[in-house]
Design a protein around this motif. Structure first.
Motif, mmCIF file in Angstrom:
data_model
loop_
_atom_site.group_PDB
_atom_site.id
_atom_site.type_symbol
_atom_site.label_atom_id
_atom_site.label_comp_id
_atom_site.label_asym_id
_atom_site.label_seq_id
_atom_site.Cartn_x
_atom_site.Cartn_y
_atom_site.Cartn_z
ATOM 1 N N VAL A 59 0.572 -0.992 0.528
ATOM 2 C CA VAL A 59 0.224 0.366 0.600
ATOM 3 C C VAL A 59 0.965 1.274 -0.076
ATOM 4 C CG1 VAL A 59 -2.144 1.409 1.379
ATOM 5 C CG2 VAL A 59 -1.588 -1.048 0.850
ATOM 6 N N ARG A 60 0.712 2.050 -0.906
ATOM 7 C CA ARG A 60 1.227 3.374 -0.965
ATOM 8 C C ARG A 60 1.023 3.963 0.439
ATOM 9 N NH1 ARG A 60 1.429 7.612 -4.158
ATOM 10 N NH2 ARG A 60 -0.774 6.735 -5.009
ATOM 11 N N THR A 61 1.958 4.749 0.596
ATOM 12 C CA THR A 61 2.286 5.673 1.744
ATOM 13 C C THR A 61 1.636 7.178 0.706
ATOM 14 O OG1 THR A 61 3.310 5.267 3.388
ATOM 15 C CG2 THR A 61 2.921 7.690 3.224
ATOM 16 N N LEU A 62 0.020 7.861 1.088
ATOM 17 C CA LEU A 62 -0.741 8.877 -0.075
ATOM 18 C C LEU A 62 -0.338 9.843 0.404
ATOM 19 C CD1 LEU A 62 -4.516 7.325 -0.468
ATOM 20 C CD2 LEU A 62 -2.225 7.070 -2.030
ATOM 21 N N GLY A 119 -7.479 -1.166 3.491
ATOM 22 C CA GLY A 119 -5.848 -1.137 3.726
ATOM 23 C C GLY A 119 -6.005 -2.394 2.958
ATOM 24 N N LEU A 120 -7.055 -4.038 3.540
ATOM 25 C CA LEU A 120 -6.661 -4.981 3.485
ATOM 26 C C LEU A 120 -5.887 -5.019 1.740
ATOM 27 C CD1 LEU A 120 -7.694 -7.430 4.331
ATOM 28 C CD2 LEU A 120 -9.104 -7.397 3.029
ATOM 29 N N VAL A 121 -5.165 -6.310 1.671
ATOM 30 C CA VAL A 121 -4.127 -6.573 0.534
ATOM 31 C C VAL A 121 -4.088 -8.145 0.561
ATOM 32 C CG1 VAL A 121 -2.769 -4.064 0.336
ATOM 33 C CG2 VAL A 121 -2.300 -6.653 2.354
ATOM 34 N N ARG A 158 1.606 -2.535 6.833
ATOM 35 C CA ARG A 158 1.579 -1.423 6.280
ATOM 36 C C ARG A 158 1.422 -1.011 7.348
ATOM 37 N NH1 ARG A 158 -4.652 -3.329 6.831
ATOM 38 N NH2 ARG A 158 -2.970 -5.040 7.607
ATOM 39 N N SER A 159 2.296 0.481 7.336
ATOM 40 C CA SER A 159 2.372 1.670 9.007
ATOM 41 C C SER A 159 1.430 2.323 9.356
ATOM 42 C CB SER A 159 3.058 2.413 8.232
ATOM 43 O OG SER A 159 3.190 3.095 7.168
ATOM 44 N N GLY A 160 1.191 2.187 10.620
ATOM 45 C CA GLY A 160 0.086 3.405 11.160
ATOM 46 C C GLY A 160 0.162 4.476 9.950
ATOM 47 N N ASN A 161 1.157 5.413 10.345
ATOM 48 C CA ASN A 161 1.147 6.318 8.714
ATOM 49 C C ASN A 161 0.372 6.461 7.701
ATOM 50 O OD1 ASN A 161 2.245 8.994 9.031
ATOM 51 N ND2 ASN A 161 3.627 8.393 6.840
ATOM 52 N N THR A 162 0.642 4.802 6.715
ATOM 53 C CA THR A 162 0.028 4.581 5.435
ATOM 54 C C THR A 162 -1.498 4.754 5.915
ATOM 55 O OG1 THR A 162 2.161 3.900 5.220
ATOM 56 C CG2 THR A 162 0.205 2.794 3.459
ATOM 57 N N LEU A 163 -1.726 4.478 6.898
ATOM 58 C CA LEU A 163 -2.661 4.019 6.547
ATOM 59 C C LEU A 163 -4.213 5.210 7.835
ATOM 60 C CD1 LEU A 163 -3.310 0.341 8.986
ATOM 61 C CD2 LEU A 163 -4.291 0.953 6.677
ATOM 62 N N GLN A 164 -3.403 5.764 8.029
ATOM 63 C CA GLN A 164 -3.949 6.916 8.405
ATOM 64 C C GLN A 164 -3.917 8.092 7.720
ATOM 65 O OE1 GLN A 164 -0.851 8.741 11.639
ATOM 66 N NE2 GLN A 164 -1.917 7.205 12.993
ATOM 67 N N LYS A 165 -3.255 8.296 6.563
ATOM 68 C CA LYS A 165 -2.890 9.695 5.672
ATOM 69 C C LYS A 165 -3.695 8.760 4.732
ATOM 70 C CE LYS A 165 1.748 11.307 5.917
ATOM 71 N NZ LYS A 165 3.202 11.208 5.399
ATOM 72 N N LEU A 166 -4.100 7.568 4.665
ATOM 73 C CA LEU A 166 -5.651 6.981 3.548
ATOM 74 C C LEU A 166 -7.008 6.902 4.288
ATOM 75 C CD1 LEU A 166 -5.773 4.725 0.904
ATOM 76 C CD2 LEU A 166 -6.039 2.922 2.903
ATOM 77 N N GLU A 167 -7.111 6.849 5.227
ATOM 78 C CA GLU A 167 -8.356 7.331 6.123
ATOM 79 C C GLU A 167 -8.435 9.138 5.741
ATOM 80 O OE1 GLU A 167 -9.856 7.577 10.138
ATOM 81 O OE2 GLU A 167 -8.580 6.519 9.990
ATOM 82 N N ALA A 168 -7.065 9.977 5.722
ATOM 83 C CA ALA A 168 -6.820 11.697 5.577
ATOM 84 C C ALA A 168 -7.933 11.374 4.224
ATOM 85 C CB ALA A 168 -5.859 12.156 6.186
ATOM 86 N N THR A 214 -10.570 -0.474 9.343
ATOM 87 C CA THR A 214 -8.180 -0.556 8.685
ATOM 88 C C THR A 214 -7.938 -1.745 8.958
ATOM 89 O OG1 THR A 214 -7.699 0.309 10.615
ATOM 90 C CG2 THR A 214 -7.245 1.832 7.922
ATOM 91 N N PRO A 215 -8.921 -3.108 8.625
ATOM 92 C CA PRO A 215 -10.168 -3.912 8.457
ATOM 93 C C PRO A 215 -10.985 -3.168 8.561
ATOM 94 C CG PRO A 215 -8.385 -5.306 8.020
ATOM 95 C CD PRO A 215 -7.752 -5.092 9.337
ATOM 96 N N ALA A 216 -11.339 -4.617 9.536
ATOM 97 C CA ALA A 216 -12.354 -4.185 10.449
ATOM 98 C C ALA A 216 -12.952 -3.021 11.607
ATOM 99 C CB ALA A 216 -12.038 -5.374 11.506
ATOM 100 N N LEU A 217 -14.331 -3.320 10.778
ATOM 101 C CA LEU A 217 -15.317 -2.033 11.309
ATOM 102 C C LEU A 217 -15.606 -2.088 12.548
ATOM 103 C CD1 LEU A 217 -16.865 0.452 10.830
ATOM 104 C CD2 LEU A 217 -18.539 -0.501 9.816
#
Length: 221
Positions: free
Chosen positions: A142-145, A174-176, A185-195, A213-216
């Motif tokens: 997953v790319r860090t956006l 973020g599920l791959v 998948r770093s926390g930073n990557t998922l935070q930016k995906l959410e942002a 990320t992934p579970a609600l």
């Protein structure tokens, strides 16, 4: 998506849906045979009669009506459930492309103008665009956006949607899988995906309520 995550998505939907609700199930487009964007299910659960209206109907008629509504609920769960399960990718099936933006635009075209006091979208997706627009992947991870830069590209391509003021819950972000399965998948990557998606949805006339990320992990309200 694992059986556990599929079951969790189903349970979230069933806890939320109640009599009087209109339910629509869409399958996202993907670069696979027969996996184009489509409406899989549409239906409405009737509300039971209340107050004076109910009291004005004879006992036998009420029994028949109540029995009919119970059968309707069973039919809904069975029919909707079959389509819901069938919407997921098959185990081991590698999806080369996914058009999340285009799918959300088409969903918005369908639901934005529909009359409803409250619109809720349960979005079961990895939220990883991988299309002609661009890819949220890099080197099978997953790319860090850069959310601001990605949003500028979305605006340039006119890919914002109109979701009619819906409240959105995401399950599966973020599920791959495939070659990327198990990648870090770093926390930073998922935070930016959410942002990114929070701002995208805001600019698409919607509100992001929760981002799994992934579970609600919260109930749909």
């Amino acid at each position: 998506m694992s059986q556990e995550l599929q079951r969790s998505a189903w349970e979230h939907a069933m806890r939320y849906v109640k009599p009087g609700d209109s339910v629509r199930l869409y399958q996202f487009s993907a670069f696979l045979q027969n996996n184009y964007m489509k409406l899989q299910f549409a239906g409405t659960l009737d509300s039971p009669l209340q107050g004076k209206v109910r009291n004005s109907i004879g006992t036998n008629s009420l029994k028949q009506l109540d029995n009919c509504l119970k059968q309707q609920t069973v039919f809904f769960q069975k029919t909707f459930g079959k389509q819901f399960v069938g919407s997921f990718g098959r185990p081991g099936e590698d999806i080369a492309r996914s058009e999340v933006f285009a799918s959300l635009q088409k969903i918005g075209d369908d639901i934005a103008g529909r009359p409803a006091q409250d619109k809720v979208v349960l979005l079961v997706s990895d939220m990883l665009e991988n299309s002609d627009f661009g890819s949220f992947y890099s080197a099978n991870q997953v790319r860090t956006l850069d959310p601001a830069a990605e949003l500028q590209k979305v605006e340039h391509k006119q890919l914002f949607a109109n979701l009619g003021g819906a409240r959105v819950y995401v399950h599966g972000a973020g599920l791959v899988s495939g070659a990327a399965q198990g990648a870090y998948r770093s926390g930073n990557t998922l935070q930016k995906l959410e942002a990114f998606w929070r701002e995208y949805l805001q600019r698409s006339n919607a509100t992001l309520e929760s981002f799994g990320t992934p579970a609600l992990t919260v109930d749909i309200r």
